[in-house]
Design an enzyme around this catalytic site. Sequence first.
Site, PDB file in Angstrom:
ATOM      1  CD  GLU A 150      -1.607  -1.645   8.135  1.00  0.00           C
ATOM      2  OE1 GLU A 150      -2.505  -2.615   9.232  1.00  0.00           O
ATOM      3  OE2 GLU A 150      -1.660  -0.609   7.299  1.00  0.00           O
ATOM      4  CD  GLU A 151       1.713   1.757   7.599  1.00  0.00           C
ATOM      5  OE1 GLU A 151       2.654   1.427   6.750  1.00  0.00           O
ATOM      6  OE2 GLU A 151       0.595   1.608   7.647  1.00  0.00           O
ATOM      7  CD  GLU A 202      -6.102  -4.163   8.477  1.00  0.00           C
ATOM      8  OE1 GLU A 202      -5.840  -3.214   8.827  1.00  0.00           O
ATOM      9  OE2 GLU A 202      -5.221  -5.209   7.819  1.00  0.00           O
ATOM     10  CG  LEU A 259      -3.451   6.759  10.301  1.00  0.00           C
ATOM     11  CD1 LEU A 259      -4.309   6.916  11.257  1.00  0.00           C
ATOM     12  CD2 LEU A 259      -3.456   7.733   9.298  1.00  0.00           C
ATOM     13  CG  ASP A 260      -7.762   0.274  10.124  1.00  0.00           C
ATOM     14  OD1 ASP A 260      -7.169  -0.615   9.154  1.00  0.00           O
ATOM     15  OD2 ASP A 260      -9.390   0.534  10.269  1.00  0.00           O
ATOM     16  CG  ASP A 291      -1.570  -1.006   1.475  1.00  0.00           C
ATOM     17  OD1 ASP A 291      -2.060  -1.955   0.604  1.00  0.00           O
ATOM     18  OD2 ASP A 291      -2.124  -1.488   2.401  1.00  0.00           O
ATOM     19  CG  ASP A 308      -0.424   5.225   6.310  1.00  0.00           C
ATOM     20  OD1 ASP A 308      -1.018   4.898   7.273  1.00  0.00           O
ATOM     21  OD2 ASP A 308      -0.661   5.021   5.945  1.00  0.00           O
ATOM     22  CG  ASP A 338      -3.965  -0.686  10.821  1.00  0.00           C
ATOM     23  OD1 ASP A 338      -3.075   0.754  10.629  1.00  0.00           O
ATOM     24  OD2 ASP A 338      -4.716  -1.016   9.829  1.00  0.00           O
TER      25      ASP A 338
HETATM   26  P1  AHG Z   1      -5.572   0.260   6.290  1.00  0.00           P
HETATM   27  O1  AHG Z   1      -6.295   2.052   5.810  1.00  0.00           O
HETATM   28  O2  AHG Z   1      -4.749   0.650   7.288  1.00  0.00           O
HETATM   29  O3  AHG Z   1      -4.159   0.303   4.740  1.00  0.00           O
HETATM   30  O4  AHG Z   1      -6.774  -0.930   6.420  1.00  0.00           O
HETATM   31  C1  AHG Z   1      -7.491  -0.207   5.546  1.00  0.00           C
HETATM   32  C2  AHG Z   1      -8.317  -1.607   5.199  1.00  0.00           C
HETATM   33  C3  AHG Z   1      -9.710  -1.523   6.891  1.00  0.00           C
HETATM   34  O5  AHG Z   1      -9.902  -0.373   7.427  1.00  0.00           O
HETATM   35  C4  AHG Z   1     -10.899  -1.644   5.578  1.00  0.00           C
HETATM   36  O6  AHG Z   1     -11.898  -2.353   6.119  1.00  0.00           O
HETATM   37  C5  AHG Z   1     -10.344  -1.458   4.303  1.00  0.00           C
HETATM   38  O7  AHG Z   1      -8.823  -1.827   4.227  1.00  0.00           O
HETATM   39  C6  AHG Z   1     -10.681  -1.357   2.899  1.00  0.00           C
HETATM   40  O8  AHG Z   1     -10.130  -1.457   1.637  1.00  0.00           O
HETATM   41  P2  AHG Z   1     -10.230  -1.238   0.403  1.00  0.00           P
HETATM   42  O9  AHG Z   1     -11.554  -0.349   0.188  1.00  0.00           O
HETATM   43  O10 AHG Z   1      -9.673  -1.471  -0.326  1.00  0.00           O
HETATM   44  O11 AHG Z   1     -11.108  -2.835  -0.015  1.00  0.00           O
HETATM   45 MN    MN Z   2      -5.359  -1.004   9.085  1.00  0.00          MN
HETATM   46 MN    MN Z   3      -2.888   0.834   8.266  1.00  0.00          MN
END
Ligand code: AHG
Ligand code: MN
Ligand code: MN
Length: 283
Positions: free
Chosen positions: A64-65, A227, A85-86, A35, A41, A83
Amino acid sequence: MKEILEAIQKIGVRIDSQIKRGETDKAQSFNTSGDQQVKLDILSDQIVEEELKKVSSIKEIISEEKSQPVEVNGKGEFLVAYDPLDGSSLVDVNLSVGSIFGIYRGDYKGENIVGAGYIVYGPRLELVWSGEDGKVILYRWDGEKFNRVEEVKLKEKGKILGPGGTQAKWYPFHKELIDSLFQEGYRLRYSGGMVPDIHQILLKGGGLFAYPATTDKPKGKLRRLFEVFPFALIVERAGGKASNGTRPLLELGYSSYHDTTPCFFGSSYEISRVEETYSANPL
Ligand code: AHG
Ligand code: MN
Ligand code: MN
C-alpha cells in the site's frame, strides 16, 4: 509457503516493538492512495520489505505504501501484496492496528490468491494465517514464540455489525439494510480498523463488516490487493462469505495495483442479506 509464515512472524514481533516505542507522529508524505502517512507506516513498510526479501520463494512484493512492485527473486514462485500498517490513523489513540498479507501466484487477481494472513497489534500480539492446507489458524505470541490457539470457523449467522464509510454518504438502500439489521438485534462493533473489526467477527463466530460504495467514494475505500482479497480468502476459508454486493470478491481482477472496491465480509446469512439488497438496487 511455510517460510513466508515464518517471515510474517518475525515481522509481527518487529513491528509490535516499534509500535510500543510510542512514536505517533505524522510524516510529511502521502501514499499512492493519497493518504498522509504516519512515520510508523513507512517504518513498518521497511521492516516487511527487509524480512520478505530474505525469502527465496518470493518473486516480487508490492505494498500500500509503494507505487510499484519490488523484485525479490526472479525465480520465486509467489507474489506478496501487503498493507504494512492497517488502521494507522488509530495509532495516536492507541487502538488496535494490524498488518495484512496476500500471497498470489501469477498475478494479483482475486482468483490467484493462494494464501493470506494478518497480524493484530492489540493488547496481545496475534496472527491469523491460511496457507496451503486451506485452514484458518489463530496464533498467539507468548513473548518467545507464536503458539497455535485454534482453527477459526464462522457460524451461519452472527450478532455484530461493523458498518464502514461516511453515513451521510451512504446510498439510501444501504442505510435501510444496516437499519434493518440493527432492528433484528445486531450490535454495533466498529473501531475504524479493518483488522480488529474483522478479527472480532471471525473470533466471535460471525457478523458483518461492510465498507460500501458511497456517493463520495463510488468504488469504496479498501484496496483490493492489500486488504480486500486477503480478507476475502480468510473469511471464505473460515466458512463465511466475501462479496462486493453482487459477486464474490475473489472473482474480481484489478487494473491498477491500488484499485479499491466496495466490500462485505461476514457469515452466510448477513452476506445473503447484502446480496439481496444490492441485486435489487444496481449501482
Ligand atoms: P490504512 O490505515 O491502511 O489506510 O487503512 C485504514 C482502513 C481500514 O482499516 C478501515 O476499515 C478504513 O480504512 C476506515 O476508513 P475511514 O475511517 O476513512 O472510513
Ligand atoms: Mn489498510
Ligand atoms: Mn496501511
